[in-house]
Scaffold this motif. Structure first.
Motif, short mmCIF file in Angstrom:
data_model
loop_
_atom_site.label_atom_id
_atom_site.label_comp_id
_atom_site.label_asym_id
_atom_site.label_seq_id
_atom_site.Cartn_x
_atom_site.Cartn_y
_atom_site.Cartn_z
N ASP A 64 0.95 -1.28 -0.03
CA ASP A 64 -0.04 0.30 0.11
C ASP A 64 0.91 1.13 0.01
N SER A 65 0.28 2.50 -0.12
CA SER A 65 0.99 3.74 -0.28
C SER A 65 2.03 4.10 0.87
N ARG A 66 1.57 3.38 2.23
CA ARG A 66 2.39 3.66 3.41
C ARG A 66 3.53 3.07 3.24
N GLU A 67 3.16 1.71 3.09
CA GLU A 67 4.53 0.62 3.01
C GLU A 67 5.60 0.80 1.92
N THR A 68 4.75 1.32 0.81
CA THR A 68 5.66 1.64 -0.29
C THR A 68 6.92 2.89 -0.10
N LEU A 69 6.35 3.99 0.82
CA LEU A 69 7.27 5.11 1.05
C LEU A 69 7.80 4.79 2.13
N GLU A 70 7.60 3.81 2.97
CA GLU A 70 8.53 3.37 3.91
C GLU A 70 9.75 2.49 3.32
N ARG A 71 9.65 1.85 2.11
CA ARG A 71 10.75 1.25 1.59
C ARG A 71 11.56 2.41 0.79
N LEU A 72 10.78 3.18 0.32
CA LEU A 72 11.69 4.61 -0.24
C LEU A 72 12.64 5.21 0.65
N VAL A 81 14.24 0.94 -2.42
CA VAL A 81 13.69 1.28 -3.79
C VAL A 81 14.33 2.57 -4.07
N GLU A 82 14.52 2.83 -5.59
CA GLU A 82 15.01 4.26 -5.71
C GLU A 82 13.89 5.19 -5.95
N PHE A 83 12.68 4.75 -6.37
CA PHE A 83 11.84 5.76 -6.58
C PHE A 83 10.46 4.73 -6.28
N ALA A 121 2.58 13.82 4.79
CA ALA A 121 3.50 15.02 5.04
C ALA A 121 4.95 14.25 5.25
N GLU A 122 5.76 14.06 4.51
CA GLU A 122 7.19 13.61 4.70
C GLU A 122 7.93 14.86 3.95
N LYS A 123 8.87 15.39 4.83
CA LYS A 123 9.77 16.50 4.38
C LYS A 123 10.85 15.87 3.48
N ASP A 124 11.36 14.58 3.65
CA ASP A 124 12.33 14.12 3.04
C ASP A 124 11.94 13.52 1.57
N LEU A 125 10.67 13.65 1.19
CA LEU A 125 10.28 13.00 0.07
C LEU A 125 9.69 14.13 -1.13
N VAL A 126 9.68 14.05 -2.32
CA VAL A 126 9.32 14.91 -3.28
C VAL A 126 8.11 14.08 -3.86
N PHE A 127 7.06 14.67 -3.89
CA PHE A 127 5.79 14.02 -4.54
C PHE A 127 5.44 14.86 -5.84
N HIS A 161 -4.75 12.08 -8.08
CA HIS A 161 -3.69 11.96 -8.63
C HIS A 161 -2.83 10.71 -8.11
N PHE A 162 -2.14 10.08 -9.11
CA PHE A 162 -1.00 9.24 -8.62
C PHE A 162 0.32 10.44 -8.36
N TYR A 163 1.40 9.77 -7.71
CA TYR A 163 2.51 10.51 -7.47
C TYR A 163 3.68 9.92 -7.53
N LEU A 164 4.66 10.16 -8.41
CA LEU A 164 5.91 9.91 -8.38
C LEU A 164 6.70 10.60 -7.44
N VAL A 165 7.19 9.50 -6.41
CA VAL A 165 7.98 10.09 -5.23
C VAL A 165 9.33 9.84 -5.32
N THR A 166 10.28 10.78 -4.88
CA THR A 166 11.87 10.55 -5.20
C THR A 166 12.15 11.05 -3.55
N ARG A 167 13.48 10.87 -3.13
CA ARG A 167 13.91 11.26 -1.91
C ARG A 167 14.77 12.71 -2.17
N ARG A 168 14.19 13.66 -1.64
CA ARG A 168 14.81 15.08 -1.64
C ARG A 168 16.34 15.03 -1.57
N GLY A 169 16.76 15.91 -2.45
CA GLY A 169 18.30 15.87 -2.57
C GLY A 169 19.01 14.84 -2.92
#
Length: 299
Positions: free
Chosen positions: A128-136, A141-143, A151-157, A270-278
């Motif tokens: 699910d979305s939360r599990e996937t973001l924890e992996r990131l 995972v890379e993205f 509300a994740e300050k270290d992630l870019v949506f 929307h679906f979101y492409l999520v990456t790690r900030r910086g």
């Protein structure tokens, strides 16, 4: 100790001569001697016996020679691996996806991507979305592609093209072929919901609240952990549900399922492409992200 010193040491040991080692390494003989002396000083051991017949490894030198060969081979392997990485050959790419992106969006991009980059091996982690973001966040995972934001300050949506979530009923249901229904009619039907943490489930509950309908009043028959499970349950007559139109396109075309409009309820997310900030993406990840943006990016 550095790689150049080890290269020189191997050259002397293999040739049995400081002068021949200097020639093969394109160094002066004095520089070769300095490298060997530095190694002996660092380890406080005599590594070469200098004799009239040449230079020969001592027992300590034989031990160093064994390890030095492996170290230099590893150094060459590193360069080869990074060159392959840059050239997208023999590269592993790990992607995370919540249920809808993992089942429908990412596979839709894989075929064309593999045609252009056949050397990239893709591993897709689904949850699910939360599990996937924890992996990131744990860098497993890379993205990732998910169906909701947090509300994740270290992630870019980065938002992708919107997807509509609609009421779906199976063939033979009393609403099959019906243009629309009132939102209150939902209370009389067994509903199949997604699990907590699902982007689809969150969007549906928010829409109910906007339509002034208490989610606790619903007649929930099942709560399932994936969109595919929900779809199969609908097809088998276990109830009706709100699902992504993207996920039931083929079943609707075959007449197995039918989309019913609910007056006063329009659910678009929307679906979101999520990456790690910086953080920088690998070349393989950048190429796959480009494929996703070309197929599902906002116009």
């Amino acid at each position: 100790m550095n790689l150049k010193q080890l290269e020189v040491f191997i050259a002397v040991a293999d040739s049995g001569s400081f002068s021949r080692a200097a020639e093969s390494a394109f160094l002066t003989q004095s520089t070769v001697s300095q490298h060997i002396s530095s190694l002996e000083k660092e380890f406080d051991l005599k590594l070469l016996d200098r004799t009239g017949k040449g230079a020969f490894p001592t027992e300590a030198g034989k031990l160093l020679l064994e390890h030095a060969r492996r170290i230099l081979q590893e150094g060459r392997d590193v360069a080869l691996a990074l060159n392959r990485f840059r050239g997208l050959a023999e590269v592993a790419l790990k992607i995370g996806g919540s249920n809808i992106p993992a089942c429908y969006m990412i596979p839709d991009c894989i075929f064309s991507f593999r045609e252009n980059y056949p050397g990239v091996v893709i591993t897709l982690y689904q949850g699910d979305s939360r599990e996937t973001l924890e992996r990131l966040k744990c860098e497993e995972v890379e993205f990732a592609l998910v169906g909701t934001t947090f509300a994740e300050k270290d992630l870019v949506f980065t938002p992708l093209a919107p997807d509509r979530i609609s009421l779906v009923v199976p063939a033979g249901h009393r609403w099959y072929g019906k243009k629309d229904i009132a939102v209150e009619e939902l209370l009389d039907e067994p509903l199949i919901l997604r699990e907590s943490g699902s982007g689809t489930g969150s969007s549906f509950r928010d829409a109910l609240v906007r339509a002034n309908l208490d989610p606790d009043q619903l007649n929930v028959s099942l709560c399932l952990g994936s969109n595919e499970a929900v779809k199969q349950a609908i097809l088998n007559g276990a109830g009706i549900s709100f699902v992504s139109e993207l996920s039931v396109r083929k079943e609707c075309e075959r007449g197995e399922l039918f989309l019913v409009a609910v007056r006063g309820m329009v659910i678009s997310r929307h679906f979101y492409l999520v990456t790690r900030r910086g953080r920088s993406l690998s070349p393989a990840a950048e190429a796959f992200v480009d494929s996703i943006l070309q197929r599902f990016g906002l116009e």
